[in-house]
Every structure is written in C-alpha cells, then in structure tokens.
Design a protein around this motif. Sequence first.
Motif, PDB file in Angstrom:
ATOM      1  N   GLU A 172     -29.334  12.885 -85.785  1.00 24.01           N
ATOM      2  CA  GLU A 172     -28.888  12.757 -84.402  1.00 24.01           C
ATOM      3  C   GLU A 172     -28.780  11.279 -84.008  1.00 24.01           C
ATOM      4  OE1 GLU A 172     -31.490  14.546 -81.490  1.00 24.01           O
ATOM      5  OE2 GLU A 172     -30.205  13.958 -79.828  1.00 24.01           O
ATOM      6  N   PRO A 177     -22.528  14.383 -86.921  1.00 24.78           N
ATOM      7  CA  PRO A 177     -22.418  15.784 -86.495  1.00 24.78           C
ATOM      8  C   PRO A 177     -22.901  16.719 -87.610  1.00 24.78           C
ATOM      9  CG  PRO A 177     -20.256  14.669 -86.432  1.00 24.78           C
ATOM     10  CD  PRO A 177     -21.220  13.748 -87.114  1.00 24.78           C
ATOM     11  N   VAL A 179     -22.945  20.754 -88.604  1.00 23.29           N
ATOM     12  CA  VAL A 179     -22.531  22.122 -88.270  1.00 23.29           C
ATOM     13  C   VAL A 179     -22.948  23.069 -89.380  1.00 23.29           C
ATOM     14  CG1 VAL A 179     -20.574  21.756 -86.698  1.00 23.29           C
ATOM     15  CG2 VAL A 179     -20.198  21.621 -89.150  1.00 23.29           C
ATOM     16  N   THR A 184     -26.596  28.980 -87.257  1.00 23.38           N
ATOM     17  CA  THR A 184     -27.260  27.853 -86.602  1.00 23.38           C
ATOM     18  C   THR A 184     -28.694  27.697 -87.132  1.00 23.38           C
ATOM     19  OG1 THR A 184     -27.864  29.273 -84.752  1.00 23.38           O
ATOM     20  CG2 THR A 184     -25.891  27.916 -84.468  1.00 23.38           C
ATOM     21  N   TYR A 186     -30.800  26.024 -89.718  1.00 16.90           N
ATOM     22  CA  TYR A 186     -30.608  24.940 -90.678  1.00 16.90           C
ATOM     23  C   TYR A 186     -31.225  25.357 -92.008  1.00 16.90           C
ATOM     24  CZ  TYR A 186     -30.051  20.315 -92.626  1.00 16.90           C
ATOM     25  OH  TYR A 186     -29.668  19.267 -93.429  1.00 16.90           O
ATOM     26  N   ASP A 197     -33.577  24.937 -86.168  1.00 20.92           N
ATOM     27  CA  ASP A 197     -32.260  25.356 -85.687  1.00 20.92           C
ATOM     28  C   ASP A 197     -31.376  24.148 -85.425  1.00 20.92           C
ATOM     29  OD1 ASP A 197     -32.986  27.990 -85.764  1.00 20.92           O
ATOM     30  OD2 ASP A 197     -33.650  28.035 -83.663  1.00 20.92           O
ATOM     31  N   GLU A 199     -27.474  23.064 -83.436  1.00 15.82           N
ATOM     32  CA  GLU A 199     -26.778  23.511 -82.237  1.00 15.82           C
ATOM     33  C   GLU A 199     -25.514  24.320 -82.524  1.00 15.82           C
ATOM     34  OE1 GLU A 199     -26.365  20.935 -78.248  1.00 15.82           O
ATOM     35  OE2 GLU A 199     -26.791  19.807 -80.064  1.00 15.82           O
ATOM     36  N   TYR A 200     -24.782  23.895 -83.543  1.00 18.56           N
ATOM     37  CA  TYR A 200     -23.428  24.430 -83.722  1.00 18.56           C
ATOM     38  C   TYR A 200     -23.222  25.064 -85.087  1.00 18.56           C
ATOM     39  CZ  TYR A 200     -22.510  21.496 -79.675  1.00 18.56           C
ATOM     40  OH  TYR A 200     -22.559  20.922 -78.443  1.00 18.56           O
ATOM     41  N   SER A 201     -22.370  26.086 -85.077  1.00 15.79           N
ATOM     42  CA  SER A 201     -21.916  26.638 -86.354  1.00 15.79           C
ATOM     43  C   SER A 201     -20.398  26.612 -86.374  1.00 15.79           C
ATOM     44  CB  SER A 201     -22.417  28.077 -86.518  1.00 15.79           C
ATOM     45  OG  SER A 201     -21.764  28.922 -85.594  1.00 15.79           O
ATOM     46  N   ALA A 202     -19.829  26.650 -87.552  1.00 19.80           N
ATOM     47  CA  ALA A 202     -18.381  26.740 -87.716  1.00 19.80           C
ATOM     48  C   ALA A 202     -18.066  28.085 -88.340  1.00 19.80           C
ATOM     49  CB  ALA A 202     -17.864  25.613 -88.601  1.00 19.80           C
ATOM     50  N   GLU A 207     -11.936  25.534 -89.002  1.00 19.32           N
ATOM     51  CA  GLU A 207     -12.650  24.942 -87.870  1.00 19.32           C
ATOM     52  C   GLU A 207     -13.324  23.627 -88.281  1.00 19.32           C
ATOM     53  OE1 GLU A 207     -15.613  27.411 -85.905  1.00 19.32           O
ATOM     54  OE2 GLU A 207     -15.834  25.938 -84.300  1.00 19.32           O
ATOM     55  N   ILE A 211     -12.795  19.868 -86.682  1.00 16.65           N
ATOM     56  CA  ILE A 211     -13.872  18.955 -86.259  1.00 16.65           C
ATOM     57  C   ILE A 211     -13.660  17.584 -86.907  1.00 16.65           C
ATOM     58  CG2 ILE A 211     -16.360  18.503 -86.364  1.00 16.65           C
ATOM     59  CD1 ILE A 211     -16.727  21.623 -86.278  1.00 16.65           C
TER      60      ILE A 211
END
Length: 303
Positions: A172, A177, A179, A184, A186, A197, A199-202, A207, A211
Amino acid sequence: MSAAITVSPEVQDAVAAGAPVLALESTIFTHGLPRPRNLRVALESEDELRASGVTPATIGVVAGEVVVGLSRAQIERLSNDDDVVKASIRDLPVAMAKGLSAGTTVAATAFAAHAAGIRVFSTGGLGGVHQGASETFDESADLGALAALPLVVVSAGVKSILDIGLTLERLETLNIPVVGYRTTDYPGFYIADSGFDIEYSAADAAEIARIAAGRDALGLTSTVLVANPVPVEHQLPPERLDAVLSAAHAAAAAEGIAGHDLTPFLLDWIQRATGGESLEVNVHVYRNNVALGAEIAKALAAR
Ligand code: PSU
Ligand code: MN
C-alpha cells in the motif's frame, strides 16, 4: 532498449508485433525447485505457452550476459549449474563484470522484462517483508522494484515464511495496486487463503488488462499485482503448513541464516520437512500463474 540486455529474436519479434509475451523468472528453477524437476517444470511451462499462442520469455544471467528469452540449452545449463547465484537487481552489474551465471529474482526479472518491452510476468511467490523485519530490516527488493516498473505480475501471494500483514502494508505504501483473481482473500502461496483480505478482485483477464490500461493512462509506474490463489484441491493442508513453519524459522535462526540466503533456506527446509508435498503444491501454484499470465498477455495484446 539497453544494449546490456540480450533479447532473443523470438521475443524481440513478438514484442515488436504486439503479440502476447509472458516473462518468466529463473530463480524458481535455479534455487526454488530441486533437480531434475526444476528443468522439467521450466521447459513444460514454455511448451504450454507456445501451444497457447503466447511467446515465453524466460529471464536469467548466463556467464555474465543478462538474457531475456533464454534458449532451451541455456535453461538446461542454469538448471544444472552448481555455481549459479541468485541475482536481484543490485547483483546484475556484479554478475556481468564477473561473468557469473544467475537465476533472477522477481525484482531482477521484472527489471529485464520491462527493459525488453514485455508487459506481463508470472512467478510463483513474491518476496516481501520478513518476519522480524522491524529488527532485521529484511524486506525483499522485490517490493521496491514492483513500485517502479509498470508491469502486470501474477503471483500466488507471499509465503507465510514472510510477514504477510506487513507485506500488504508495504504494498500500500509503495502505491502498488493488488487485485485478487476472482477473490478478495489474499492467498498464502501454499494455501489458497492466508487469512488476510484485500479490497478488490478482478473477474477475468480482460478486467486486469483494463486496470493496467488505467495505470498507463495515468502515467503511474507501479506494477499491477495479481494475486492468484492455488486451487483449494491442490493446496497444502493449512495445519501441515503451520507445523513446519515454526520449525523452519527455528532452524534458520540456529544456523545463523540471514539476508538473501534466508528465502532459499526456508523454502528448501519446508520442502524437505513436508517430504516433497510442498514441492507438488509449488508446481501447481506456478502452472496456475503461468496459465493466468498467458490469458492476461492475450488480453493486453488484444487491446
Ligand atoms: N518467495 C517464494 N518463492 C521464491 C522466492 C520468493 O515464495 O522462489 C524467490 C523469488 O525469486 C523472489 C526472491 O524474488 O526469492 C526473493 O528473495 P529475497 O527475499 O532475498 O528478496
Ligand atoms: Mn531479503
């Protein structure tokens, strides 16, 4: 393109044509997997990529020459060389001057891949923040490299030999980034869910390509890191992992192993302690990442 890096004609042509190319690291077969399995896994991955219409670009250092797109003979040579070293980015100029052969880490592989115009790279596990890093300062150079190189890198997360929570914090801080591929949770390399966890999944490769395109449109330099969990049916039973981990760390401490020897030491120790069970997981993880990397390379080429 730097004259210091040799790019094979096959890779050069594919990059120039905008065709899908996938970079692959060599530390996995020089330091990660035992012989003779290492060579088989490396060559099979290349074969599978070619069969699916993706040009493989395996990256390593052969007798002081940084090569993007190692030949089969070169992969064979590195796989069986007792003197092969492990090269991160800072080791590349030393290896060149001394004529050393080296497996390249995620950092060094990403560096050479980007220099050759490649946009996607699949590996097994990333380096990250080591346990006890607040005392030892041991954080892999992989993290800084990924912050500076606009690639897409597919990995199965980081192994629990590392401090996964701190690694996610550093990702971070470094504006990288992360994904998850269809999740979500990890992943923890040997296990599909590390307990942390993101934040984002693809939903799919397209997709992920979007990104990366957004990243490029903004002029950001960081890698899009894709976390691709090993399929649950192939994971190491989590209780098995917990049992060997603390023993592996204790062995490293007892033998005074530190610095860039620590990761290979721990991985080798775990491999021996699980009687090869972790080796099979390692191979599944890698194949799974190569397959997803191929899809992403195609999606990027199609844009
Ligand atoms: N983590 C793994 N498997 C590996 C490595 C890391 O789960 O094989 C290798 C990769 O090549 C990675 C390198 O780039 O170790 C990181 O080493 P260090 O921690 O010394 O930076
Ligand atoms: Mn380290």
